[in-house]
Design a protein around this motif. Structure first.
Motif, short mmCIF file in Angstrom:
data_model
loop_
_atom_site.label_atom_id
_atom_site.label_comp_id
_atom_site.label_asym_id
_atom_site.label_seq_id
_atom_site.Cartn_x
_atom_site.Cartn_y
_atom_site.Cartn_z
N LEU A 72 53.08 -14.59 -16.87
CA LEU A 72 53.87 -15.78 -16.55
C LEU A 72 53.04 -17.05 -16.64
O LEU A 72 53.53 -18.09 -17.10
CB LEU A 72 54.48 -15.64 -15.15
N GLU A 73 51.78 -16.98 -16.21
CA GLU A 73 50.93 -18.16 -16.29
C GLU A 73 50.64 -18.55 -17.74
O GLU A 73 50.48 -19.73 -18.05
CB GLU A 73 49.63 -17.92 -15.52
N GLN A 74 50.57 -17.55 -18.62
CA GLN A 74 50.38 -17.85 -20.04
C GLN A 74 51.67 -18.39 -20.66
O GLN A 74 51.64 -19.29 -21.50
CB GLN A 74 49.93 -16.58 -20.77
N GLN A 75 52.80 -17.85 -20.22
CA GLN A 75 54.09 -18.28 -20.77
C GLN A 75 54.46 -19.69 -20.33
O GLN A 75 55.07 -20.46 -21.09
CB GLN A 75 55.18 -17.30 -20.32
N PHE A 76 54.06 -20.04 -19.08
CA PHE A 76 54.39 -21.35 -18.52
C PHE A 76 53.10 -22.06 -18.12
O PHE A 76 52.67 -22.00 -16.97
CB PHE A 76 55.31 -21.20 -17.30
N PRO A 77 52.44 -22.74 -19.07
CA PRO A 77 51.18 -23.43 -18.76
C PRO A 77 51.36 -24.41 -17.60
O PRO A 77 52.34 -25.17 -17.55
CB PRO A 77 50.87 -24.17 -20.06
N GLY A 78 50.43 -24.36 -16.65
CA GLY A 78 50.51 -25.21 -15.48
C GLY A 78 51.13 -24.53 -14.28
O GLY A 78 51.03 -25.03 -13.15
N LEU A 79 51.78 -23.39 -14.50
CA LEU A 79 52.28 -22.58 -13.39
C LEU A 79 51.14 -21.67 -12.93
O LEU A 79 50.58 -20.90 -13.72
CB LEU A 79 53.47 -21.74 -13.83
N ILE A 80 50.77 -21.77 -11.65
CA ILE A 80 49.65 -21.01 -11.11
C ILE A 80 50.13 -20.27 -9.87
O ILE A 80 50.57 -20.90 -8.90
CB ILE A 80 48.46 -21.94 -10.78
N LEU A 81 50.09 -18.95 -9.92
CA LEU A 81 50.65 -18.12 -8.85
C LEU A 81 49.53 -17.49 -8.03
O LEU A 81 48.80 -16.62 -8.50
CB LEU A 81 51.53 -17.03 -9.46
N GLY A 82 49.39 -17.96 -6.81
CA GLY A 82 48.38 -17.43 -5.89
C GLY A 82 49.01 -16.85 -4.65
O GLY A 82 50.10 -16.29 -4.69
N GLY A 83 48.34 -17.00 -3.52
CA GLY A 83 48.81 -16.42 -2.27
C GLY A 83 48.26 -15.02 -2.07
O GLY A 83 47.52 -14.49 -2.91
N ASN A 84 48.65 -14.39 -0.97
CA ASN A 84 48.05 -13.09 -0.63
C ASN A 84 48.61 -11.92 -1.41
O ASN A 84 48.27 -10.77 -1.14
CB ASN A 84 48.15 -12.83 0.88
#
Length: 459
Positions: free
Chosen positions: A422-434
């Motif tokens: 998803l991060e590659q598909q949507f540049p600037g989307l960064i998914l973190g958290g636990n």
């Protein structure tokens, strides 16, 4: 309406991960906004001061396990004071047959301890010579039995996992839940041999900062939260937000939300999510439902924390960190932290502050009981285990968490792969958290820096 209509990064969530991300963006002079659905920062971190007791209803302790968390304290040194655990609190107890036994801290105690069977102690001598495993989805229970033996699983690893994950070694996968342990076998062929070799490997000055000491903050973790917000700028935080919607458009993200009855809008180059996976649905309508399901297929342990305060302690000597209770003992609590031994000023002089944990993956029903049943259970267990002639605490507070601790099980690999895709598909989307990168406080701060640098290095 906030002044800035554009920011370099939008951070979703003001828990420790979001606060740490904001901290490192601020250090790098990037504009950002933090959106939090609650009315205050800190996530589950919450310190209370009542009747002379200073107690936490979220994380009680942390470990200085990364250079990043030490870096943060260095940055905040005039805003909050790091407090490491009292040297008197080095002992860690494990319950066996109803009696507290100190966890071995050296060769002699490891040989003489009643926690492990004689045959497993002998078997441990052969651990460096056993074949490495070839199943990346082997459970922690299987791995430990294969390399160390059943008694080490029952009275070392099982209580450790209860203390960290409130979890079940039969469910947790070391590759995801304990990657350092997994890599000792995979990279060095042995736990013992690998630990020795890694200890001898040179470390950078930054890595040396991670001394593994148990820590809190003078006056409680709320002071860390306040210091992080102050460093990053109060004006960059928005609370009680509702109806958050995010859409990609022309290489950036259009964001809207409701705050104090007013609709707010902003353009962000990066959107950084730092919440729990269960909070994802609805925030990113452009992500297909089947992808969201892969991210939310994550079980969380239910945990209740009972804070107990006594003006005058008349039970057993509280001369350690606390006690953990293996599943084999079949008790109705998971463990006890001796908070007034660990840190100064947590209880009146001659008194005691205890944190008692209930529930977890193996006994979630214990965390779901009503308050009266929890009180009766804690009274029964604490009176018995701590040798109290009577149970008359001056402080008794219950805090419940439906989504306390994520369990890194066999589904974790798919989740991590989905995040990367998803991060590659949507540049600037960064998914973190636990849902990735570990669950401890040091893990959260380390991830905060990783997320911030990921956003900075993209542009």
């Amino acid at each position: 309406m906030h002044n800035n209509s554009y920011v370099h990064s939008l951070i979703i969530g003001a828990g420790l991960t979001g606060l740490s991300t904001a901290h490192f963006l601020q250090k790098n002079n990037k504009t950002f906004r933090v959106l939090e659905k609650k009315g205050f920062p800190g996530g589950v971190i919450n310190t209370n001061n009542e009747r002379g007791f200073v107690y936490e209803t979220g994380p009680n302790t942390g470990v200085l396990g990364s250079g990043e968390i030490v870096e943060v304290f260095e940055d905040l040194n005039d805003r909050c004071q790091l407090e490491t655990a009292n040297e008197k609190a080095q002992k860690r107890y494990i319950l066996k047959n109803g009696s507290w036994q100190p966890l071995p801290g050296g060769l002699i105690s490891a040989i003489t301890t009643p926690l492990y069977t004689f045959s497993d102690k002998l078997r441990l001598l052969g651990e460096p010579f056993r074949k490495r495993g070839n199943n990346p989805h082997e459970s922690l229970a299987s791995l430990v039995k294969r390399r160390m033996g059943q008694s080490f699983l029952d009275y070392a690893i099982d209580p450790f996992i209860i203390g960290v994950y409130a979890g079940d070694p039969e469910v947790l996968i070391p590759k995801y839940a304990l990657p350092k342990l997994y890599n000792l076998e995979q990279n060095y062929g042995s736990f013992i041999g690998g630990a020795i070799k890694k200890h001898k490997e040179p470390k950078t000055d930054y890595e040396k900062k991670a001394n593994r000491k148990v820590f809190s903050v003078r006056g409680g973790f709320n002071n860390l939260v306040n210091a992080l917000v102050g460093f990053s700028g109060h004006e960059n935080f928005c609370y009680n937000i509702k109806d958050l919607k995010i859409y990609p458009e022309n290489g950036h993200y259009k964001v809207s939300w409701t705050e104090k009855g007013e609709q707010q809008k902003i353009i962000a180059e990066n959107v950084i999510f730092t919440g729990g996976s269960h909070e994802l649905p609805g925030i990113f309508p452009f992500i297909p439902d089947e992808e969201i399901k892969k991210l939310t297929l994550l079980y969380y342990a239910k945990v209740s924390i009972v804070s107990l305060g006594f003006d005058k302690w008349i039970g057993i000597n509280l001369d350690g960190f606390g006690g953990l209770i293996p599943s084999m003992e079949n008790r109705d609590i998971l463990g006890i932290l001796f908070m007034s031994t660990l840190f100064e000023g947590r209880a009146p002089e001659d008194g005691a502050l205890l944190s008692v944990f209930m529930g977890g993956m193996r006994k979630p029903e214990m965390a779901e009981m009503d308050n009266d049943l929890i009180m009766k259970t804690v009274e029964r267990e604490i009176t018995s285990l701590m040798k109290l002639p009577s149970f008359n605490p001056q402080l008794f507070r219950i805090t419940r968490y439906e989504h306390a601790i994520p369990q890194y099980d066999v589904n974790s690999g798919v989740r991590f792969e989905t995040i990367n895709r998803l991060e590659q598909q949507f540049p600037g989307l960064i998914l973190g958290g636990n849902m990735r990168d570990g669950i401890g406080m040091a893990d959260r701060v380390k991830q905060g820096k990783i997320l911030a640098m990921q956003a900075i290095n993209r542009l």
